[in-house]
Design an enzyme around this catalytic site. Structure first.
Site, PDB file in Angstrom:
ATOM      1  N   ASP A 258       0.814  -1.215   0.000  1.00 14.27           N
ATOM      2  CA  ASP A 258       0.000   0.000   0.000  1.00 14.27           C
ATOM      3  C   ASP A 258       0.846   1.263   0.000  1.00 14.27           C
ATOM      4  O   ASP A 258       0.328   2.352  -0.236  1.00 14.27           O
ATOM      5  CB  ASP A 258      -0.908  -0.006   1.244  1.00 14.27           C
ATOM      6  CG  ASP A 258      -1.881   1.165   1.278  1.00 14.27           C
ATOM      7  OD1 ASP A 258      -2.581   1.367   0.264  1.00 14.27           O
ATOM      8  OD2 ASP A 258      -1.949   1.856   2.308  1.00 14.27           O
ATOM      9  N   GLU A 263       5.817   8.435  -4.076  1.00 14.93           N
ATOM     10  CA  GLU A 263       4.392   8.408  -4.377  1.00 14.93           C
ATOM     11  C   GLU A 263       3.976   9.699  -5.056  1.00 14.93           C
ATOM     12  O   GLU A 263       4.489  10.772  -4.730  1.00 14.93           O
ATOM     13  CB  GLU A 263       3.584   8.198  -3.092  1.00 14.93           C
ATOM     14  CG  GLU A 263       3.890   6.863  -2.405  1.00 14.93           C
ATOM     15  CD  GLU A 263       3.086   6.658  -1.133  1.00 14.93           C
ATOM     16  OE1 GLU A 263       2.335   7.593  -0.754  1.00 14.93           O
ATOM     17  OE2 GLU A 263       3.193   5.584  -0.520  1.00 14.93           O
ATOM     18  N   HIS A 286      -1.815   3.836  -1.117  1.00 17.31           N
ATOM     19  CA  HIS A 286      -1.675   4.409   0.224  1.00 17.31           C
ATOM     20  C   HIS A 286      -3.045   4.753   0.817  1.00 17.31           C
ATOM     21  O   HIS A 286      -3.314   5.886   1.239  1.00 17.31           O
ATOM     22  CB  HIS A 286      -0.796   5.661   0.178  1.00 17.31           C
ATOM     23  CG  HIS A 286      -0.126   5.946   1.498  1.00 17.31           C
ATOM     24  ND1 HIS A 286       1.112   6.517   1.596  1.00 17.31           N
ATOM     25  CD2 HIS A 286      -0.532   5.741   2.781  1.00 17.31           C
ATOM     26  CE1 HIS A 286       1.447   6.655   2.866  1.00 17.31           C
ATOM     27  NE2 HIS A 286       0.451   6.186   3.616  1.00 17.31           N
ATOM     28  N   GLY A 289      -5.383   3.829   5.771  1.00 11.73           N
ATOM     29  CA  GLY A 289      -6.160   4.569   6.754  1.00 11.73           C
ATOM     30  C   GLY A 289      -7.255   5.417   6.137  1.00 11.73           C
ATOM     31  O   GLY A 289      -7.852   6.245   6.818  1.00 11.73           O
TER      32      GLY A 289
END
Length: 404
Positions: A258, A263, A286, A289
């Site tokens: 993830d 990024e 990502h 959460g």
């Protein structure tokens, strides 16, 4: 309060709107941006902002911090704070985060990925999307009775441990700090022991020098043949080239990733990884959460910490600052917040200045770390601006203001 004199907050990366509501209730003017700003845009907003709120993409550099004299505090609306340069503490800028608010979301996704990898669900789904019917039980197994190894038994790792045991999995773990095992989980003496014993390995460690490339070619070789790896922690923890090689050889049976070393700053930007196109690999952008529940809980947590710091001076929840707190300031008193170099004699100078001006101290709380001291002083109300100027111009003063 006049709109022109309201303190300003800049929130980036689509922080949940409840954060803006909380901060507005405490008298702030809030600018909410959906994107991660460019360096130039961030620098311009930081110069005029009292508080800044970021998520994981926006980088707060030492240069930006040193040029942002109005900036009083930074909120990281996420678990980690490594996106903010360590010089913040030396400049008297506390950092607040939400270390627990999205733990359930990450733990649930990790467990879901373990089940999907064990059943090769993503592969089966992808084949049907292109018209291939492959009804087979080959390489598809239940997770019940299999061993999950957890590297990093903190808030997420320990919660994952409990969820995995509820499915009948055996859990072993390693953490650099001594941790109480939950349920029937077993603490092993080192990481290699966990790698060798596990059918699935899940990583839950912070980004720091000791965790960079924590899992490389040698560690992957130590895993059981066919074991699977999940990394929902930090992007630089795993050597992705080595992982791709281990997946291609079949030694690692699958992976879910993830987080990545680099990024994109914006949705829709191009992205490449050595893992792209490999069989039984789940790639996600990502989002560990990124649930509505987690983002709202994070927004409430961090916004309330920022508001409490601004109105009361409380740093008890800061990750980089001496922990200081006092009850609400009483009517007829003034709360002075003073950050200074941790050297002898500063408190004595402050006491002398106030005493000579006839100002009584009613409450006081001081804490220090190696370089910085922070003190809250509740004193009788006064009108003499020279007192504040004298405190502000002490040679040891880093930052000073009156709360509220």
């Amino acid at each position: 309060m006049n709109e022109k004199i309201k303190p300003r907050v800049a929130l980036f990366e689509a922080v949940h709107p409840v954060a803006a509501s909380i901060l507005q209730e405490h008298g702030f003017r809030v600018d909410s941006l959906k994107h991660s700003p460019s360096a130039q845009e961030l620098a311009e907003l930081a110069k005029s902002s009292t508080l800044i709120g970021v998520r994981s993409k926006t980088k707060i550099t030492a240069q930006l911090l040193s040029g942002s004299t109005a900036l009083a505090a930074i909120g990281c609306f996420c678990i980690g704070t490594d996106q903010v340069d360590a010089s913040a503490a030396e400049l008297g800028i506390p950092i607040f985060n939400a270390p627990f608010s999205n733990t359930r979301s990450v733990a649930e996704m990790t467990l879901a990925e373990i089940i999907c990898l064990s059943r090769a669900l993503f592969q089966k789904s992808s084949q049907l999307h292109v018209g291939r019917w492959d009804k087979s039980s080959k390489n598809s197994r239940e997770v019940r009775g299999r061993t999950l190894g957890i590297i990093g038994y903190g808030h997420i790792g320990s919660q994952l441990s409990v969820l995995a045991e509820s499915l009948g999995m055996r859990v072993v773990f390693f953490d650099t700090a001594r941790k109480l095992a939950l349920g029937n989980a077993q603490s092993l003496s080192n990481m290699d022991a966990v790698l060798a014993a596990s059918d699935f390995v899940s990583l839950h460690v912070p980004d720091m020098a000791s965790t960079r490339n924590l899992i490389g070619a040698a560690q992957l070789q130590n895993m059981k043949p066919g074991a699977m790896l999940v990394n929902n922690s930090r992007g630089k923890v795993v050597d992705l080239v080595a992982l791709a090689s281990a997946l291609k050889s079949g030694h690692v049976g699958g992976a879910a990733v993830d987080v990545f070393p680099e990024e994109p700053a914006e949705n829709g930007e191009g992205f490449t990884t050595p893992l792209a196109g490999l069989a039984n690999v789940i790639l996600t952008p990502h989002i560990g959460g990124s649930t509505e529940e987690a983002q709202e809980a994070i927004a409430v947590d961090v916004a309330e910490k920022l508001a409490r710091f601004w109105t009361q001076g409380c740093t008890a929840a800061s990750v980089n600052f001496p922990a200081v707190d006092l009850p609400n300031v009483r009517s007829g008193q003034v709360r002075i917040l003073h950050v200074h170099k941790n050297v002898p004699g500063v408190l004595s100078k402050m006491h002398t200045l106030l005493a000579n001006a006839g100002v009584n101290i009613n409450a006081e709380h001081l804490q220090s770390d190696q370089n910085t001291s922070y003190v809250i002083l509740d004193v009788d109300a006064f009108q003499d601006a020279n007192i504040m100027n004298a405190l502000r111009t002490l040679p040891e003063t880093i930052r000073m203001r009156v709360a509220g």
